[in-house]
Scaffold this motif. Structure first.
Motif, mmCIF file in Angstrom:
data_model
loop_
_atom_site.group_PDB
_atom_site.id
_atom_site.type_symbol
_atom_site.label_atom_id
_atom_site.label_comp_id
_atom_site.label_asym_id
_atom_site.label_seq_id
_atom_site.Cartn_x
_atom_site.Cartn_y
_atom_site.Cartn_z
ATOM 1 N N LEU A 31 0.796 -1.228 0.000
ATOM 2 C CA LEU A 31 0.000 0.000 0.000
ATOM 3 C C LEU A 31 0.828 1.277 0.000
ATOM 4 N N THR A 32 2.147 1.164 0.137
ATOM 5 C CA THR A 32 2.980 2.359 0.247
ATOM 6 C C THR A 32 4.016 2.417 -0.867
ATOM 7 N N THR A 33 4.432 3.631 -1.214
ATOM 8 C CA THR A 33 5.434 3.789 -2.261
ATOM 9 C C THR A 33 6.823 3.370 -1.785
ATOM 10 N N LEU A 34 7.052 3.352 -0.471
ATOM 11 C CA LEU A 34 8.303 2.819 0.057
ATOM 12 C C LEU A 34 8.353 1.296 -0.026
ATOM 13 N N ARG A 35 7.182 0.662 -0.147
ATOM 14 C CA ARG A 35 7.057 -0.793 -0.206
ATOM 15 C C ARG A 35 7.656 -1.449 1.034
ATOM 16 N N ILE A 36 7.369 -0.819 2.157
ATOM 17 C CA ILE A 36 7.814 -1.295 3.463
ATOM 18 C C ILE A 36 6.607 -1.309 4.393
ATOM 19 N N GLY A 37 6.521 -2.322 5.245
ATOM 20 C CA GLY A 37 5.464 -2.334 6.249
ATOM 21 C C GLY A 37 4.783 -3.672 6.363
ATOM 22 N N GLY A 38 4.342 -3.970 7.574
ATOM 23 C CA GLY A 38 3.717 -5.253 7.853
ATOM 24 C C GLY A 38 2.246 -5.296 7.529
ATOM 25 N N LYS A 39 1.552 -6.187 8.212
ATOM 26 C CA LYS A 39 0.165 -6.481 7.876
ATOM 27 C C LYS A 39 -0.790 -5.823 8.873
ATOM 28 N N PRO A 40 -1.801 -5.114 8.371
ATOM 29 C CA PRO A 40 -2.790 -4.548 9.281
ATOM 30 C C PRO A 40 -3.682 -5.647 9.844
ATOM 31 N N ARG A 41 -4.323 -5.334 10.925
ATOM 32 C CA ARG A 41 -5.273 -6.267 11.525
ATOM 33 C C ARG A 41 -6.365 -6.645 10.529
ATOM 34 N N SER A 42 -6.780 -5.683 9.741
ATOM 35 C CA SER A 42 -7.720 -5.909 8.647
ATOM 36 C C SER A 42 -7.640 -4.703 7.724
ATOM 37 N N ALA A 43 -8.135 -4.854 6.511
ATOM 38 C CA ALA A 43 -8.154 -3.740 5.562
ATOM 39 C C ALA A 43 -9.545 -3.610 4.976
ATOM 40 N N VAL A 44 -10.021 -2.373 4.900
ATOM 41 C CA VAL A 44 -11.359 -2.079 4.396
ATOM 42 C C VAL A 44 -11.210 -1.166 3.190
ATOM 43 N N ARG A 45 -11.540 -1.670 2.028
ATOM 44 C CA ARG A 45 -11.447 -0.879 0.797
ATOM 45 C C ARG A 45 -12.790 -0.197 0.537
ATOM 46 N N CYS A 46 -12.759 1.118 0.328
ATOM 47 C CA CYS A 46 -13.992 1.895 0.145
ATOM 48 C C CYS A 46 -13.983 2.568 -1.222
ATOM 49 N N GLN A 47 -14.962 2.187 -2.060
ATOM 50 C CA GLN A 47 -15.004 2.707 -3.433
ATOM 51 C C GLN A 47 -15.872 3.955 -3.601
ATOM 52 N N THR A 48 -16.689 4.275 -2.607
ATOM 53 C CA THR A 48 -17.531 5.475 -2.681
ATOM 54 C C THR A 48 -17.380 6.277 -1.402
ATOM 55 N N THR A 49 -17.702 7.567 -1.490
ATOM 56 C CA THR A 49 -17.631 8.420 -0.306
ATOM 57 C C THR A 49 -18.616 7.951 0.751
ATOM 58 N N GLU A 50 -19.802 7.556 0.318
ATOM 59 C CA GLU A 50 -20.813 7.080 1.266
ATOM 60 C C GLU A 50 -20.317 5.835 2.007
ATOM 61 N N ALA A 51 -19.684 4.930 1.267
ATOM 62 C CA ALA A 51 -19.144 3.721 1.885
ATOM 63 C C ALA A 51 -18.038 4.069 2.875
ATOM 64 N N LEU A 52 -17.196 5.015 2.514
ATOM 65 C CA LEU A 52 -16.101 5.436 3.383
ATOM 66 C C LEU A 52 -16.640 5.996 4.696
ATOM 67 N N VAL A 53 -17.632 6.868 4.605
ATOM 68 C CA VAL A 53 -18.217 7.474 5.805
ATOM 69 C C VAL A 53 -18.852 6.405 6.687
ATOM 70 N N SER A 54 -19.604 5.506 6.085
ATOM 71 C CA SER A 54 -20.292 4.463 6.855
ATOM 72 C C SER A 54 -19.304 3.523 7.538
ATOM 73 N N ALA A 55 -18.257 3.137 6.822
ATOM 74 C CA ALA A 55 -17.268 2.216 7.386
ATOM 75 C C ALA A 55 -16.523 2.859 8.544
ATOM 76 N N ILE A 56 -16.102 4.108 8.388
ATOM 77 C CA ILE A 56 -15.372 4.779 9.451
ATOM 78 C C ILE A 56 -16.259 4.942 10.685
ATOM 79 N N LYS A 57 -17.514 5.279 10.485
ATOM 80 C CA LYS A 57 -18.420 5.423 11.624
ATOM 81 C C LYS A 57 -18.534 4.108 12.408
ATOM 82 N N LEU A 58 -18.713 3.004 11.716
ATOM 83 C CA LEU A 58 -18.821 1.717 12.407
ATOM 84 C C LEU A 58 -17.545 1.379 13.162
#
Length: 368
Positions: free
Chosen positions: A27-54
């Motif tokens: 996910l980064t241009t440095l191509r360094i970093g471990g694994k997140p606990r989970s990843a949530v991909r949001c394709q719309t603004t509405e989805a982004l807002v709803s996911a962050i709220k939860l």
């Protein structure tokens, strides 16, 4: 992983996809970093807002990820949820020059679209990696131009109230590589609005490296050039420095300019000048009686050359530009931290100037 019931609730949001495999190295241009606990991909603004709220309601630690061009992330498993912004709509009003871009839009795509439309104002910011939503957070700038020059409003999600609103740029306290959004979790940028020029010409250009490339005379007051000409020149300059991301070029596996140009008292700038004795030492007025020095110039004069520490290093300065710390292919976060610390401490010892890293650090610090 997310709690199963919460995971089901988030996955049920239209425009959301859960990703259990992605790492921050992906996910980064440095191509360094471990694994997140989970990843949530949001394709719309509405989805982004709803996911962050939860996720906020569940009091879970979040990291909002756009283009990943300004992140230094620790290795291993990280107790953080990566919320990946993939919204990418861009709208342009050719009559009044207003451009609106979703936070997840690739920034250089936004610049490219503006230039194709004959709009001026952000052509000097061509080739900068990352997403549109990140540009106001650190007030991205290059070649005498900053996003603050054209930013009119940002659409924000307040992390406390979860209200969405458009906020005037004047409320962000924008200054050199800073906004009051930086290093805070108070709000998430959902979209930006820019006021661009409609006459097909660039914003006024400063004389310097870009001015010389465009054959601009120092005597020319407020010079402007066609936006496409300026974009092409900026991309040429950035590519020569390894500052345009190319997957096959390890010089571009970086977080861009790693240290900000230091703002110092004139007395310290004088001391640096006396130590080096170069009449062409770069130093510029920075307001409030301060001066801005060149971080790259200081790094080089402190004895760190391009490519330091040399062939075989897992992390090194770019072979094209001393202000970029790069992953040579299989670097880990600890390799990058060691190099950053060496550079910072070397400049401090030589000149008494403390360089400040520009990227955001996750799970790790330059002092680790």
């Amino acid at each position: 992983m997310l709690d199963s019931s919460l995971a089901q609730e988030i996955a049920a949001i239209d425009g959301v996809e859960l990703d259990s495999e992605v790492t921050f190295a992906d996910l980064t241009t440095l191509r360094i970093g471990g694994k997140p606990r989970s990843a949530v991909r949001c394709q719309t603004t509405e989805a982004l807002v709803s996911a962050i709220k939860l996720l906020d309601d569940a009091s879970l630690p979040l990291l909002i990820v756009g283009g990943g061009s300004n992140l230094v992330v620790a290795d291993g498993d990280l107790d953080v949820i990566a919320v990946i912004i993939e919204t990418d709509d861009v709208s342009i009003n050719l009559t009044d020059g207003l451009l609106t871009a979703d936070a997840g839009a690739v920034w250089d795509d936004v610049v490219h679209l503006s230039v194709d439309a004959g709009l001026g104002g952000i052509e000097c910011l061509s080739g900068i990696p990352g997403s549109a939503g990140a540009t106001p957070v650190q007030n991205v700038g290059a070649y005498g131009t900053e996003v603050s020059d054209v930013l009119t409003r940002v659409q924000l999600l307040d992390r406390t109230t979860h209200q969405v609103s458009w906020v005037d740029a004047s409320e962000l306290e924008l200054s050199y590589r800073y906004s009051n959004l930086k290093f805070t979790n108070r709000a998430v940028v959902l979209a930006i609005e820019l006021q661009l020029l409609t006459d097909g010409l660039s914003a006024p250009l400063r004389f310097g490296e870009l001015g010389r490339r465009l054959a601009i005379s120092e005597a020319e007051a407020h010079p402007r050039r066609p936006v496409r000409m300026v974009r092409d020149a900026v991309l040429e300059l950035r590519r020569a420095k390894g500052m345009v991301v190319e997957h096959t070029d390890h010089d571009t596996w970086s977080a861009g300019s790693f240290f900000t140009n230091p703002i110092v008292d004139p007395s310290l700038a004088d001391a640096v000048f006396e130590k080096v004795g170069e009449p062409t030492m770069p130093r510029f007025p920075a307001g409030d009686g301060k001066e801005k020095l060149s971080a790259a110039w200081l790094i080089e004069r402190a004895g760190f050359k391009k490519g330091h520490p040399g062939a075989g290093a897992k992390a090194s300065l770019s072979t094209k530009h001393t202000l970029a710390l790069t992953n040579r292919g299989d670097a880990r976060a600890s390799d990058l931290v060691a190099l950053a610390k060496e550079i910072r401490d070397g400049v401090l010892e030589t000149f008494g100037v403390t360089l400040v890293p520009e990227p955001v650090w996750i799970g790790i610090s330059i002092d680790d």
